[in-house]
Design an enzyme around this catalytic site. Structure first.
Site, mmCIF file in Angstrom:
data_model
loop_
_atom_site.group_PDB
_atom_site.id
_atom_site.type_symbol
_atom_site.label_atom_id
_atom_site.label_comp_id
_atom_site.label_asym_id
_atom_site.label_seq_id
_atom_site.Cartn_x
_atom_site.Cartn_y
_atom_site.Cartn_z
ATOM 1 N N PHE A 284 0.857 -1.182 0.000
ATOM 2 C CA PHE A 284 0.000 0.000 0.000
ATOM 3 C C PHE A 284 0.895 1.235 0.000
ATOM 4 O O PHE A 284 1.806 1.338 0.826
ATOM 5 C CB PHE A 284 -0.867 -0.032 1.259
ATOM 6 N N LEU B 209 0.920 5.207 0.270
ATOM 7 C CA LEU B 209 0.331 6.515 0.547
ATOM 8 C C LEU B 209 1.457 7.506 0.885
ATOM 9 O O LEU B 209 1.585 8.554 0.276
ATOM 10 C CB LEU B 209 -0.656 6.383 1.729
ATOM 11 N N THR B 210 2.301 7.114 1.845
ATOM 12 C CA THR B 210 3.331 8.011 2.399
ATOM 13 C C THR B 210 4.305 8.564 1.360
ATOM 14 O O THR B 210 4.732 7.855 0.457
ATOM 15 C CB THR B 210 4.138 7.231 3.471
ATOM 16 N N ALA C 72 4.651 13.866 3.170
ATOM 17 C CA ALA C 72 3.267 13.513 3.523
ATOM 18 C C ALA C 72 3.271 12.233 4.345
ATOM 19 O O ALA C 72 3.225 11.133 3.816
ATOM 20 C CB ALA C 72 2.422 13.333 2.265
ATOM 21 N N GLU D 262 1.288 3.251 9.996
ATOM 22 C CA GLU D 262 -0.181 3.270 9.803
ATOM 23 C C GLU D 262 -0.835 4.355 10.667
ATOM 24 O O GLU D 262 -1.935 4.197 11.181
ATOM 25 C CB GLU D 262 -0.795 1.888 10.018
HETATM 26 N N1 COS Z 1 -13.304 7.303 6.940
HETATM 27 C C1 COS Z 1 -13.982 7.959 5.978
HETATM 28 N N2 COS Z 1 -13.724 9.257 5.655
HETATM 29 C C2 COS Z 1 -12.751 9.883 6.324
HETATM 30 C C3 COS Z 1 -11.999 9.263 7.334
HETATM 31 C C4 COS Z 1 -12.325 7.914 7.634
HETATM 32 N N3 COS Z 1 -11.670 7.229 8.578
HETATM 33 N N4 COS Z 1 -11.101 10.134 7.817
HETATM 34 C C5 COS Z 1 -11.275 11.271 7.146
HETATM 35 N N5 COS Z 1 -12.268 11.105 6.232
HETATM 36 C C6 COS Z 1 -12.786 12.118 5.304
HETATM 37 C C7 COS Z 1 -13.306 13.345 6.048
HETATM 38 O O1 COS Z 1 -14.657 13.153 6.445
HETATM 39 C C8 COS Z 1 -13.157 14.440 5.051
HETATM 40 O O2 COS Z 1 -14.213 14.367 4.124
HETATM 41 P P1 COS Z 1 -14.904 15.715 3.549
HETATM 42 O O3 COS Z 1 -13.838 16.376 2.713
HETATM 43 O O4 COS Z 1 -16.046 15.195 2.772
HETATM 44 O O5 COS Z 1 -15.280 16.531 4.754
HETATM 45 C C9 COS Z 1 -11.875 14.032 4.293
HETATM 46 O O6 COS Z 1 -11.730 12.623 4.491
HETATM 47 C C10 COS Z 1 -10.660 14.752 4.825
HETATM 48 O O7 COS Z 1 -10.600 14.495 6.213
HETATM 49 P P2 COS Z 1 -9.873 15.452 7.253
HETATM 50 O O8 COS Z 1 -10.261 16.859 6.963
HETATM 51 O O9 COS Z 1 -10.097 14.909 8.615
HETATM 52 O O10 COS Z 1 -8.359 15.249 6.783
HETATM 53 P P3 COS Z 1 -7.015 15.757 7.414
HETATM 54 O O11 COS Z 1 -6.162 16.209 6.313
HETATM 55 O O12 COS Z 1 -7.270 16.695 8.556
HETATM 56 O O13 COS Z 1 -6.326 14.410 7.984
HETATM 57 C C11 COS Z 1 -5.894 12.515 9.396
HETATM 58 C C12 COS Z 1 -6.929 13.500 8.792
HETATM 59 C C13 COS Z 1 -4.821 13.214 10.203
HETATM 60 C C14 COS Z 1 -6.698 11.596 10.280
HETATM 61 C C15 COS Z 1 -5.241 11.731 8.245
HETATM 62 O O14 COS Z 1 -4.404 12.542 7.503
HETATM 63 C C16 COS Z 1 -4.463 10.538 8.732
HETATM 64 O O15 COS Z 1 -5.014 9.491 8.987
HETATM 65 N N6 COS Z 1 -3.129 10.678 8.831
HETATM 66 C C17 COS Z 1 -2.264 9.562 9.143
HETATM 67 C C18 COS Z 1 -1.936 8.883 7.879
HETATM 68 C C19 COS Z 1 -1.307 7.565 8.087
HETATM 69 O O16 COS Z 1 -1.863 6.693 8.724
HETATM 70 N N7 COS Z 1 -0.128 7.424 7.517
HETATM 71 C C20 COS Z 1 0.570 6.204 7.538
HETATM 72 C C21 COS Z 1 0.766 5.821 6.132
HETATM 73 S S1 COS Z 1 0.109 4.331 5.707
HETATM 74 S S2 COS Z 1 1.391 3.051 6.449
#
Ligand code: COS
Length: 385
Positions: A122, A124-125, A129, A363
């Site tokens: 997967f 994303l990173t 970012a 994650e």
């Molecule tokens: N399920 C469904 N939708 C989601 C969601 C979820 N779990 N989390 C966020 N969304 C949606 C939001 O509802 C929002 O939708 P709208 O634009 O329609 O309002 C959109 O996605 C953006 O969400 P948000 O504004 O909360 O995004 P942010 O940029 O503030 O980021 C976090 C949210 C910090 C939670 C996210 O960036 C994150 O999970 N970061 C960590 C990433 C990660 O795990 N990295 C590891 C890499 S993979 S090994």
């Protein structure tokens, strides 16, 4: 504790435990030292029919869910958290297809993953970012029947070893998180190469590499879901796979606890086994309490997800935080109980501590998990008003 597993879940757990004890434990130190990728362990998992525990039967899997996957990850991680990651990382790469793939995509990719013939990853990173997942810069531009990908993904688990990559890229810069899309990219696609293998503190048997896309053309059929859904694909995937990280942490903690408990019976000081000292007993008791509490939360979270719950971001994040913080604490305490021996590479617990650390980071860091939990709590309260 009896978690009332079904007969099939017991069987899955036992099969994974046997592979962990007989095949992984004897090679874990060597694979850690040399940074070797555990292809043959994937072979044993395939023989035991475990590669597709979380994949529907009609695509060749066992038809289980997040819980069955967690049971396998936990058992494998007892012996080596890094080796377990070849399997868990494939789950992370596969869930976007399970959740958002169309029938054709599922037919094309899932059977080979379920049989262990192919691994997944997967992506994303990126360099800029990490926690801020919405900061990705990799682009995908539609050109006729193809999307053209450009950009670099960083620290991708199973990078270079996986055959199938689910990649999040930006299709519309103006729209921020709503301008991302998810794609399936196959290894050996022209324009898709890998950076060097990262030299890591722990989980060293796992491959972590950059994915480099340079005018990489992929068929437009490889879009997962619709354009603009990429961020949701990523978030919904992570909601389902974070309990897998929790299970990995739980396995590592259990492995370290078992080693420390055994050692405390064998090690004699002041004319008696150190397990007779209350200072050691209390440490062991605390470790056992924390592990069991984490296990209860992880298992229940998995069951909640598999029951068809709609929103489980909070529970999933809680399980990940609880189990990974537990793994860190327990592995450090295991070293403390084993003293100088625990600190030496000759014994397995220093590796377990190194392996545990990543579970608080990847994650989504535990700080991000706490943000997710707090925001959900506030949302729940507002919706009650
Ligand atoms: N399920 C469904 N939708 C989601 C969601 C979820 N779990 N989390 C966020 N969304 C949606 C939001 O509802 C929002 O939708 P709208 O634009 O329609 O309002 C959109 O996605 C953006 O969400 P948000 O504004 O909360 O995004 P942010 O940029 O503030 O980021 C976090 C949210 C910090 C939670 C996210 O960036 C994150 O999970 N970061 C960590 C990433 C990660 O795990 N990295 C590891 C890499 S993979 S090994």
């Amino acid at each position: 504790m009896n978690y009332f597993l079904t007969e099939e879940q017991e069987m899955i757990k036992e099969l994974a435990a046997r592979i962990a004890d007989e095949k992984i434990a004897p090679i874990a130190a060597e694979y850690d030292r040399e940074g070797k990728f555990p292809h043959e362990i994937i072979g044993y998992l395939a023989q035991a029919d475990l590669c597709g525990v979380y994949i529907e039967e009609k695509y060749g899997g066992l038809g289980g869910g997040v819980f069955e996957m967690a049971l396998v990850v936990e058992e494998l991680s007892r012996a080596c958290g890094g080796i377990a990651l070849a399997f868990a990382g494939t789950g992370l790469g596969t869930y976007p297809i399970i959740l958002f793939g169309n029938e054709e995509q599922k037919q094309k990719y899932l059977p080979d993953i379920a049989s262990g013939k192919k691994l997944a990853a997967f992506a994303l990173t990126e360099a800029d970012a990490g926690s801020d997942a919405a900061g990705i810069r990799t682009t995908a531009v539609l050109d006729g029947d193809h999307y053209v990908l450009n950009g670099t993904k960083q620290w991708i688990t199973n990078g270079g070893e996986a055959d199938v990559y689910t990649v999040i890229a930006c299709t519309d810069k103006e729209k921020g998180a709503r301008g991302f899309s998810a794609f399936i990219v196959e290894k050996d696609t022209p324009g898709f190469t890998f950076g060097k293998k990262e030299d890591k503190m722990g989980i060293r048997a796992s491959s972590t590499r950059e994915l480099i896309f340079n005018d990489c053309r992929i068929p437009k059929e490889n879009l997962l879901g619709k354009e603009g859904m990429g961020f949701i694909v990523a978030m919904k995937t992570l909601d389902r796979t974070r309990p897998g990280v929790a299970a990995q942490a739980l396995g590592i903690a259990t492995g370290a606890f078992n080693a420390a408990l055994r050692y405390s019976r064998e090690r004699h000081q002041f004319g008696q086994p150190i397990s007779s000292f209350q200072a050691i007993q209390h440490m062991l008791a605390d470790m056992a309490i924390q592990i069991e509490a984490a296990r209860a939360l992880v298992y229940q979270t998995c069951r909640y997800i598999d029951s068809g719950a709609k929103n489980f971001s909070k529970e999933s994040a809680m399980a990940k935080v609880m189990a990974s913080d537990t793994a860190m604490k327990v592995t450090i305490d295991a070293i403390q109980i084993m003293g100088g021996y625990g600190y030496m590479k000759e014994y397995p617990v220093e590796k377990m501590m190194r392996d545990a650390k990543i579970t608080q980071i990847y994650e989504g860091t535990n700080q991000i998990q706490r943000n997710v939990i707090a925001l959900e709590l506030i949302k729940e309260l507002s919706s009650k008003k």
